[in-house]
Design an enzyme around this catalytic site. Structure first.
Site, PDB file in Angstrom:
ATOM      1  N   GLY A  18      68.811  50.177 112.400  1.00  0.00           N
ATOM      2  CA  GLY A  18      67.791  49.456 111.650  1.00  0.00           C
ATOM      3  C   GLY A  18      67.571  48.099 112.275  1.00  0.00           C
ATOM      4  CB  ALA A  19      66.748  44.822 110.737  1.00  0.00           C
ATOM      5  N   GLY A  44      71.178  46.973 113.853  1.00  0.00           N
ATOM      6  CA  GLY A  44      71.643  47.937 114.862  1.00  0.00           C
ATOM      7  C   GLY A  44      70.643  48.072 116.000  1.00  0.00           C
ATOM      8  CG  ASN A 100      75.073  40.328 104.938  1.00  0.00           C
ATOM      9  OD1 ASN A 100      75.498  39.534 105.771  1.00  0.00           O
ATOM     10  ND2 ASN A 100      73.801  40.387 104.592  1.00  0.00           N
ATOM     11  CE  LYS A 125      74.457  36.279 106.507  1.00  0.00           C
ATOM     12  NZ  LYS A 125      74.124  37.445 107.295  1.00  0.00           N
ATOM     13  CG  ASN A 181      73.935  37.232 101.720  1.00  0.00           C
ATOM     14  OD1 ASN A 181      72.726  37.058 101.827  1.00  0.00           O
ATOM     15  ND2 ASN A 181      74.692  37.637 102.720  1.00  0.00           N
TER      16      ASN A 181
HETATM   17  N1  LIG Z   1      68.170  42.501 108.614  1.00  0.00           N
HETATM   18  C1  LIG Z   1      68.718  41.330 108.751  1.00  0.00           C
HETATM   19  O1  LIG Z   1      68.027  40.388 109.153  1.00  0.00           O
HETATM   20  C2  LIG Z   1      70.180  41.111 108.455  1.00  0.00           C
HETATM   21  C3  LIG Z   1      70.721  39.850 108.710  1.00  0.00           C
HETATM   22  C4  LIG Z   1      72.073  39.632 108.502  1.00  0.00           C
HETATM   23  C5  LIG Z   1      72.874  40.659 108.021  1.00  0.00           C
HETATM   24  N2  LIG Z   1      72.323  41.873 107.746  1.00  0.00           N
HETATM   25  C6  LIG Z   1      73.246  42.922 107.275  1.00  0.00           C
HETATM   26  O2  LIG Z   1      73.386  43.879 108.313  1.00  0.00           O
HETATM   27  C7  LIG Z   1      73.604  45.186 107.757  1.00  0.00           C
HETATM   28  C8  LIG Z   1      72.509  46.124 108.272  1.00  0.00           C
HETATM   29  O3  LIG Z   1      71.278  45.667 107.726  1.00  0.00           O
HETATM   30  P1  LIG Z   1      69.854  46.042 108.288  1.00  0.00           P
HETATM   31  O4  LIG Z   1      68.912  45.019 107.773  1.00  0.00           O
HETATM   32  O5  LIG Z   1      69.903  46.306 109.747  1.00  0.00           O
HETATM   33  O6  LIG Z   1      69.585  47.399 107.503  1.00  0.00           O
HETATM   34  P2  LIG Z   1      68.418  48.454 107.751  1.00  0.00           P
HETATM   35  O7  LIG Z   1      67.297  47.812 108.512  1.00  0.00           O
HETATM   36  O8  LIG Z   1      68.158  49.073 106.430  1.00  0.00           O
HETATM   37  O9  LIG Z   1      69.076  49.496 108.723  1.00  0.00           O
HETATM   38  C9  LIG Z   1      70.114  50.338 108.351  1.00  0.00           C
HETATM   39  C10 LIG Z   1      69.945  51.610 109.121  1.00  0.00           C
HETATM   40  O10 LIG Z   1      71.045  52.463 108.864  1.00  0.00           O
HETATM   41  C11 LIG Z   1      70.560  53.780 108.820  1.00  0.00           C
HETATM   42  N3  LIG Z   1      71.529  54.671 108.173  1.00  0.00           N
HETATM   43  C12 LIG Z   1      71.968  54.655 106.891  1.00  0.00           C
HETATM   44  N4  LIG Z   1      72.875  55.627 106.696  1.00  0.00           N
HETATM   45  C13 LIG Z   1      73.016  56.262 107.880  1.00  0.00           C
HETATM   46  C14 LIG Z   1      73.806  57.342 108.317  1.00  0.00           C
HETATM   47  N5  LIG Z   1      74.642  57.970 107.492  1.00  0.00           N
HETATM   48  N6  LIG Z   1      73.688  57.754 109.601  1.00  0.00           N
HETATM   49  C15 LIG Z   1      72.850  57.129 110.463  1.00  0.00           C
HETATM   50  N7  LIG Z   1      72.076  56.085 110.106  1.00  0.00           N
HETATM   51  C16 LIG Z   1      72.166  55.651 108.832  1.00  0.00           C
HETATM   52  C17 LIG Z   1      69.262  53.653 108.069  1.00  0.00           C
HETATM   53  O11 LIG Z   1      68.492  54.802 108.275  1.00  0.00           O
HETATM   54  P3  LIG Z   1      67.130  55.127 107.468  1.00  0.00           P
HETATM   55  O12 LIG Z   1      66.057  54.620 108.381  1.00  0.00           O
HETATM   56  O13 LIG Z   1      67.154  56.601 107.306  1.00  0.00           O
HETATM   57  O14 LIG Z   1      67.213  54.371 106.158  1.00  0.00           O
HETATM   58  C18 LIG Z   1      68.687  52.398 108.728  1.00  0.00           C
HETATM   59  O15 LIG Z   1      67.982  52.721 109.906  1.00  0.00           O
HETATM   60  C19 LIG Z   1      73.577  44.985 106.235  1.00  0.00           C
HETATM   61  O16 LIG Z   1      74.878  44.825 105.755  1.00  0.00           O
HETATM   62  C20 LIG Z   1      72.777  43.706 106.058  1.00  0.00           C
HETATM   63  O17 LIG Z   1      73.080  43.029 104.867  1.00  0.00           O
HETATM   64  C21 LIG Z   1      71.002  42.123 107.959  1.00  0.00           C
END
Ligand SMILES: NC(=O)c1ccc[n+]([C@@H]2O[C@H](COP(=O)([O-])OP(=O)(O)OC[C@H]3O[C@@H](n4cnc5c(N)ncnc54)[C@H](OP(=O)(O)O)[C@@H]3O)[C@@H](O)[C@H]2O)c1
Length: 296
Positions: free
Chosen positions: A12-13, A15, A99, A176, A180
């Site tokens: 996602g965002a 990864g 997080n 953090k 949050n």
């Molecule tokens: N985004 C930010 O700016 C940011 C900043 C700091 C910290 N974080 C933290 O970083 C972590 C990730 O956040 P994110 O924003 O990157 O989340 P996200 O954009 O929702 O991405 C998560 C990804 O994981 C996939 N996924 C879920 N279960 C899965 C599985 N069993 N097998 C394979 N893929 C799977 C989802 O697939 P689907 O597409 O099918 O849903 C989605 O593509 C979280 O803890 C968040 O709080 C995020």
């Protein structure tokens, strides 16, 4: 270290961005996804990085890797267990890029004996379509000092990602979390963006939520500055009008919200130390009820 094998679980965002950077650093990347796409494209610093990597949807199609970057939302960690089982051996380093403060507790039961490196992500980005990530701000991972952290620094050498080694990882993670517990939940509950923190009633609630978190942190041996809650709320109130929290965006899109790993952690760990956390408890109850309704 060049040409390591790196699997990203949860593209996602976060990864997507860090996977793209590991590819840029010269490694072989496997993208382990739930919702598939043809190619990962990351828009960052005015360019579109088109990542050459295998996209896999079935854990039976992958082998052991040297590195796993686990970047699902915290509540999806268990569902990633089949990936971890297939990708991990005794020398695989699992970097948990999520997080919260319970990285090890969440992931240790899902891997046999692979080393786990918790990471706090200082980054802002979003998914605009499956396989398409837009990077906005920051590009940092904070990890504990030590051999694994140093190897992670080497892994990302030559890319835009910056790995910071910290002496006090717990302090980093709890600071953090303080932000949050309010910055994610309040916009999600009110369905309003960060200007909501300019409302005095909301600012007082946010300080209360954060103070419960600093109390629980102290019980865990993590001392945070007394002024942190007020300073953080003032900072949130000053952010541009169009900025919201990822939990707000998840609610608006009907996706599960990550509150159990944030406000839920404050309540759980508070209970273990007999620290009352009624405000965070209320937030967990409200977001839980909203989530249950969304599932019906
Ligand atoms: N985004 C930010 O700016 C940011 C900043 C700091 C910290 N974080 C933290 O970083 C972590 C990730 O956040 P994110 O924003 O990157 O989340 P996200 O954009 O929702 O991405 C998560 C990804 O994981 C996939 N996924 C879920 N279960 C899965 C599985 N069993 N097998 C394979 N893929 C799977 C989802 O697939 P689907 O597409 O099918 O849903 C989605 O593509 C979280 O803890 C968040 O709080 C995020």
């Amino acid at each position: 270290v060049t040409d390591s094998s790196v699997a990203v679980v949860g593209v996602g965002a976060v990864g997507g961005y860090f996977g793209a950077q590991a590819w840029r650093a010269g490694h072989r990347i496997t993208l382990c996804v739930r919702t598939t796409f043809d190619r990962l494209v990351v828009e960052s610093r005015g360019e579109a990085i088109e990542v050459e990597a295998e996209v896999v949807t079935d854990p039976s199609q992958v082998q052991m890797h040297q590195w796993v970057l686990l970047a699902t939302k915290a509540h999806d960690t268990k569902s990633a267990a089949p990936w971890l089982k297939a990708l991990c051996g005794p020398d695989t380093v699992v970097v948990v890029m999520q997080n919260g403060v319970e990285h090890l507790e969440r992931v240790a039961p899902l891997v046999d004996n692979s080393p786990i490196l918790p990471a706090i992500v200082r980054y802002g980005g979003e998914v605009t379509a499956p396989g398409r990530v837009r990077h906005h701000t920051y590009h940092h991972l904070f990890v504990p000092e030590g051999e694994l952290g140093e190897r992670l620094v080497e892994l990302f050498e030559g890319s835009d990602a910056e790995i910071r080694l910290t002496k006090d990882f717990d302090k980093e993670a709890w600071s953090k979390l303080v932000t949050n517990v309010a910055a994610n939940a309040i916009p999600a509950l009110t369905m309003r963006r960060f200007p909501v923190f300019r409302d005095e009633r909301i600012a007082a609630l946010a300080v209360g939520l954060m103070r419960e978190c600093t109390d629980v942190a102290r019980a865990r041996g993590v001392e945070l500055p007394a002024s942190l809650p007020e300073n953080e709320v003032a900072r949130l109130a000053d952010l541009p009008d169009d900025v919201g929290s990822s939990m707000l965006y998840d609610r608006l899109a009907g996706r599960p919200m990550e509150f159990e790993a944030l406000n839920g952690a404050v309540v759980r760990i508070g209970q273990a130390h007999q620290i009352p956390t009624p405000l965070n408890g209320a937030v967990v109850a409200l977001l839980g009820a909203i989530s249950d309704k969304a599932k019906q």
